[in-house]
Design an enzyme around this catalytic site. Sequence first.
Site: not given
Ligand SMILES: NC(=O)c1ccc[n+]([C@@H]2O[C@H](COP(=O)([O-])OP(=O)(O)OC[C@H]3O[C@@H](n4cnc5c(N)ncnc54)[C@H](OP(=O)(O)O)[C@@H]3O)[C@@H](O)[C@H]2O)c1
Length: 272
Positions: A164, A168
Site C-alpha cells: 500500500y 502511494k
Molecule cells: N483512511 C485513512 O486513514 C487514510 C489515510 C491516508 C490515505 N487514505 C486514502 O484516502 C483515500 C480514501 O480512502 P477512505 O479512507 O475514504 O477509504 P474507503 O472508505 O474505503 O473508500 C475507498 C473508495 O475507493 C473505492 N475503490 C476501491 N477500489 C476501487 C476500484 N477498483 N475502482 C474504483 N474505486 C475503488 C471504494 O469503492 P467501494 O465503495 O466500491 O468499495 C471507495 O469508494 C484512499 O486513497 C486512501 O488510500 C486513507
Amino acid sequence: MEEVIPGSIIVTGASGSMGKAAVEALAAGGRSVIMACRNLEKGEAVRREVLARVPGAALQVLPLDLGSLRSVRDFAAAVAPSAPAGLLNNAGTMPPRYSLTEDGLEQTVAVNYVGPYLLTRLLLDSFSPDASIVNVISLTAKYAHIDENLLEKGPEDFHQLRTYAASKLALMLFSIELAKRTSLRVNMSDPGVVASNMIDLGRWFDPLADALFKPLCKRPEQGAAPAISALQSPQTMKIFKGHRCLDVQERFLDNPLSGLLWQKTAQRTGLK
Ligand SMILES: NC(=O)c1ccc[n+]([C@@H]2O[C@H](COP(=O)([O-])OP(=O)(O)OC[C@H]3O[C@@H](n4cnc5c(N)ncnc54)[C@H](OP(=O)(O)O)[C@@H]3O)[C@@H](O)[C@H]2O)c1
C-alpha cells in the site's frame, strides 16, 4: 452512457468515506461533481444522501473500476468531451492478500497508482485550462521503498501495508512528475489517519483495540478537507495536510525514479 455535465470535478471513490465527504463539500460550494464509482448502487445511495443535505446539487454517478484499464479508458472517453474542471484521485484500496487484476497487475498498485495514472494522462488534453488535479497520498508513502520494477512484483514481494505504501509513493512521484510536465495545477493531499471503511484494524489488532483506536482517528470530513483546499489552491506540486500546504521534500523532488516509473507505466498501460 448519459451526457456528462460539463465543467465538473471528478471524484473517484465517491462511494467511500472521504469520497462522500469530498462530494458533499464540493456540492455545498456550488460545484457540479462526477462521482466515479465501481459500485453504481453504492454511488447512487451516496448521491441521494448528499442531495438530501445539498438540495439541487448537480451530481452524476458514472462507472469506473480503477482495477481495469479497459474501464479507465471507457470512463475517460465518456467524460473527456465535458472538459472537466478538476480530478480528485481519491479512490484507494489496501487488500490483505495478493491478487491480480484482469490486466495482470497486483491489485493495490493497480487501483492506487496505475489506474489514476492512466485516467489522469488520458484526460490531460480534455481538462479546462484552469483545472486542478489532486492525488490522495498517505503518510505511509514517506517510509516506502520502491524501485523501477514496481509493476512486476510477485506474491513473494507482497505485504499489505508495505505494498500500500509503495503504491502511494508511486502516486506521489507521479504527481511530482506531472506537475513538472503540465501547466495544470497538480497537488497532493495527505488526510492523516481517518476513521473510514479502509481502516479496518481487525487484521492487526483485536476488536477491542479497534473500538478504542477508531474514535481517535479523524472524521471523513476532516480527512477530505485538505483535498478540497488543494483543489481550490493556485499552488502546484504541494502537499496539503491538515490546514497546511507543505513543500515536497527534496529527496522526492529530484528522484530519478519519477521519470523511470512514468515511462514504464506508460508502456504498461499502452500510452506513448
Ligand atoms: N483512511 C485513512 O486513514 C487514510 C489515510 C491516508 C490515505 N487514505 C486514502 O484516502 C483515500 C480514501 O480512502 P477512505 O479512507 O475514504 O477509504 P474507503 O472508505 O474505503 O473508500 C475507498 C473508495 O475507493 C473505492 N475503490 C476501491 N477500489 C476501487 C476500484 N477498483 N475502482 C474504483 N474505486 C475503488 C471504494 O469503492 P467501494 O465503495 O466500491 O468499495 C471507495 O469508494 C484512499 O486513497 C486512501 O488510500 C486513507
